[in-house]
Motif scaffolding. Structure first.
Motif, PDB file in Angstrom:
ATOM      1  N   TYR A   9       0.821  -1.214   0.000  1.00 44.30           N
ATOM      2  CA  TYR A   9       0.000   0.000   0.000  1.00 44.30           C
ATOM      3  C   TYR A   9       0.857   1.266   0.000  1.00 44.30           C
ATOM      4  O   TYR A   9       0.649   2.177  -0.801  1.00 44.30           O
ATOM      5  N   ARG A  36      -6.445   5.247  -1.030  1.00 45.82           N
ATOM      6  CA  ARG A  36      -7.147   4.537   0.032  1.00 45.82           C
ATOM      7  C   ARG A  36      -8.581   4.232  -0.381  1.00 45.82           C
ATOM      8  O   ARG A  36      -9.086   3.141  -0.149  1.00 45.82           O
ATOM      9  N   MET A  40     -10.064   0.566  -0.557  1.00 44.02           N
ATOM     10  CA  MET A  40     -11.249   0.211   0.231  1.00 44.02           C
ATOM     11  C   MET A  40     -12.330  -0.384  -0.673  1.00 44.02           C
ATOM     12  O   MET A  40     -12.976  -1.363  -0.315  1.00 44.02           O
ATOM     13  N   LEU A  91      -2.975  -2.591   6.353  1.00 47.86           N
ATOM     14  CA  LEU A  91      -3.879  -1.478   6.628  1.00 47.86           C
ATOM     15  C   LEU A  91      -4.687  -1.607   7.912  1.00 47.86           C
ATOM     16  O   LEU A  91      -5.026  -0.599   8.529  1.00 47.86           O
ATOM     17  N   HIS A  94      -4.132   0.538  10.969  1.00 45.68           N
ATOM     18  CA  HIS A  94      -4.171   1.986  10.762  1.00 45.68           C
ATOM     19  C   HIS A  94      -5.506   2.497  10.235  1.00 45.68           C
ATOM     20  O   HIS A  94      -5.638   3.697   9.993  1.00 45.68           O
ATOM     21  N   ASP A  95      -6.460   1.596  10.022  1.00 43.79           N
ATOM     22  CA  ASP A  95      -7.719   2.010   9.408  1.00 43.79           C
ATOM     23  C   ASP A  95      -8.892   1.458  10.211  1.00 43.79           C
ATOM     24  O   ASP A  95      -9.334   0.327   9.979  1.00 43.79           O
ATOM     25  N   GLU A  97     -12.062   2.023  10.174  1.00 47.41           N
ATOM     26  CA  GLU A  97     -13.257   1.662   9.386  1.00 47.41           C
ATOM     27  C   GLU A  97     -13.106   0.268   8.789  1.00 47.41           C
ATOM     28  O   GLU A  97     -13.998  -0.574   8.895  1.00 47.41           O
ATOM     29  N   LEU A  98     -11.981   0.020   8.177  1.00 46.28           N
ATOM     30  CA  LEU A  98     -11.727  -1.295   7.595  1.00 46.28           C
ATOM     31  C   LEU A  98     -11.638  -2.355   8.684  1.00 46.28           C
ATOM     32  O   LEU A  98     -12.155  -3.466   8.523  1.00 46.28           O
TER      33      LEU A  98
END
Length: 170
Positions: A9, A36, A40, A91, A94-95, A97-98
């Protein structure tokens, strides 16, 4: 998907993506606000494929080791073909939502594994003292790590992994 898989990424840029797609960088930004958002979209579209197969075994009709080994091999091959599983794990920390979406998929799959184990327990196939909830989480965790077993073009020993799982359960 190919660039994220090959470069990761962080090393993939919007310019790289646009060049790979044979479009101008501005065209990329017409459809996505950043890399991103594209990633996503790719991941959410295929998130269920990143998870281990949904086992719905018929314990009476076949040897569970053979059936499980076959499911594990198909899952590993599917992940290898998708190629995004390394980026997904890059990811997730650090994400949020994901991570939330991924956690929901894991809970759903855990429930499915648990139901399969419960079916086997009702048939008298499992150890009486097993905590099926914990066994289901153990199986899920083990199968999620399957791609990490792939080294230099060699496949994991699916039958050995299936034997471990079956000895744990039966």
């Amino acid at each position: 998907r190919k660039l994220f898989s090959e470069k990761g990424y962080e090393q993939t840029t919007a310019k790289d993506i646009a060049a790979h797609a044979n479009v101008a960088t501005g065209t990329f930004y017409r459809y996505f606000c950043d890399k991103r958002q594209l990633l996503m979209a790719l991941i959410k579209d295929q998130l269920d494929r990143f998870m281990p197969p949904n086992p719905n075994p018929s314990w009476m009709n076949h040897d569970p080791e053979i059936g499980l080994a076959s499911m594990l091999k198909k899952h590993d091959q599917r992940l290898d073909k998708l190629g995004l599983h390394h980026v997904l794990h890059e990811l997730l920390p650090h994400d949020p939502e994901l991570a939330q979406v991924y956690a929901e998929v894991r809970k759903k799959l855990h429930g499915s594994i648990y139901e399969g184990l419960l079916q086997a327990q009702k048939l008298g196939y499992t150890w009486d003292d097993l905590d099926l909830t914990e066994v289901a989480w153990s199986i899920l965790t083990l199968t999620e790590k399957l791609p990490d077993r792939r080294t230099d073009q060699s496949e994991p020993n699916y039958h050995a992994i299936a034997k471990i799982i079956c000895r744990l359960v039966f």
